[in-house]
Design a protein around this motif. Structure first.
Motif: not given
Ligand SMILES: [Zn+2]
Length: 318
Positions: A129, A131, A137, A140, A142-143, A147
């Motif tokens: 990702k 990140q 972030y 965003h 999806t997080l 994840w």
């Protein structure tokens, strides 16, 4: 997998993708915008910012803007950063507002990423990702949604791709000669007994939809099936040929009706009288009453009018 290409002009390579690249992993992003994949790519290849990504994916389409053998400025980790120089970058669209379009875009992205993993011989550990390469972030939404959940989506898609095909296309086609299909097994049993009595090797299968089918052979060559069908037809059976398979079923013949005075009977085709005499052909097509039984000798007729004496084994109780 359908991929729409709208590749950046080579005249912009110096801005968008100056380095050649051999991708080593995938970098997942969210656009933090509400535009379609087509629009994201059109905007990206049209401006002169040092921002770029290989693919944008929305709820319906996968659109490519940069060739996979060029790098992209996606990961915010600098000119020699791994994310920018070795990552295959994917933007998932509609993440700003979320909702169903984003949910569907994530699903399509999971499918596409699995497809790429399979193509390149990579496993799930190759899905990174944004990140992971900078403090941003991103992806965003999806997080926010999880994840690991997204990785699981990719893994299930990959499992589907890796599943050995059931090989229905390579399975040998057999032409099955069938005399009847019944939902009631007792009906199939009755027909099977008749087909057997006519001298055919027959068996019963049950199809996926639960029908009991009485069949007389399965042939890889259709003309052989046709020949058998012809023989059965000549004996008065309804016949058709099917390529659908079924699982074998043991036929339990219908319980034998007992022969007694008053029973309705038919004479087996071709049978003689008790003493070996010939019978008129119409006799075989007529139902008679049993008038008298003594041992194996059975007198049959219509009501009280005697027609003949027949061995009991030559009678079919109706
Ligand atoms: Zn990002």
């Amino acid at each position: 997998m359908k991929i729409i290409k709208n590749l950046v002009s080579t005249s912009k390579y110096n801005i968008k993708c100056p380095y050649s690249m051999n991708a080593e992993f995938i970098v997942v992003h969210n656009t933090a915008n509400d535009a379609s994949a087509k629009n994201e790519i059109a905007y990206m290849i049209g401006n002169n910012n040092q921002v770029s990504f290989h693919y944008a994916i929305d709820d319906k389409e996968i659109v490519q803007g940069i060739p996979e053998n060029r790098n992209t400025w996606n990961a915010g980790d600098g000119g020699s950063g791994k994310g920018n120089r070795k990552g295959l970058s994917i933007e998932i669209c509609y993440s700003k507002s979320g909702g169903n379009k984003f949910i569907e875009a994530e699903k399509l992205a999971a499918k596409f990423i699995a497809f790429k993993l399979k193509e390149k011989g990579w496993d799930i550990s190759k899905v990174m990702k944004h990140q992971d390469f900078s403090k941003k972030y991103c992806p965003h939404r999806t997080l926010d949604m999880g994840w690991q959940r997204f990785l699981n989506m990719v893994q299930s898609e990959l499992n589907l791709l890796n599943k050995p095909s059931t090989g229905s296309s390579t399975e040998k086609i057999l032409y099955r000669v069938q005399t009847g299909a019944f939902s009631k097994k007792s009906n199939a049993d009755a027909l099977l007994a008749k087909v057997k009595a006519a001298g055919f090797d027959t068996y019963m299968v049950q199809s996926k939809d639960g029908l009991y089918k009485v069949q007389v052979g399965a042939y890889s060559v259709k003309s052989n099936a046709d020949a058998m069908a012809k023989k059965l037809k000549a004996k008065g059976f309804n016949v058709y040929i099917t390529t659908e398979s079924g699982s074998p079923v043991t036929s339990s013949p219908a319980p034998k009706k007992t022969l007694k005075v008053g029973s309705k009977v038919k004479v087996k085709p071709g049978a003689k009288t008790y003493t070996g005499g010939n019978l008129s052909s119409f006799v075989y097509n007529t139902v008679y009453d049993v008038i008298q039984i003594s041992g194996n000798r059975v007198v049959i007729g219509k009501v009280k009018a005697v027609t003949a004496a027949i061995h009991k084994d030559n009678l079919l109780v109706q």
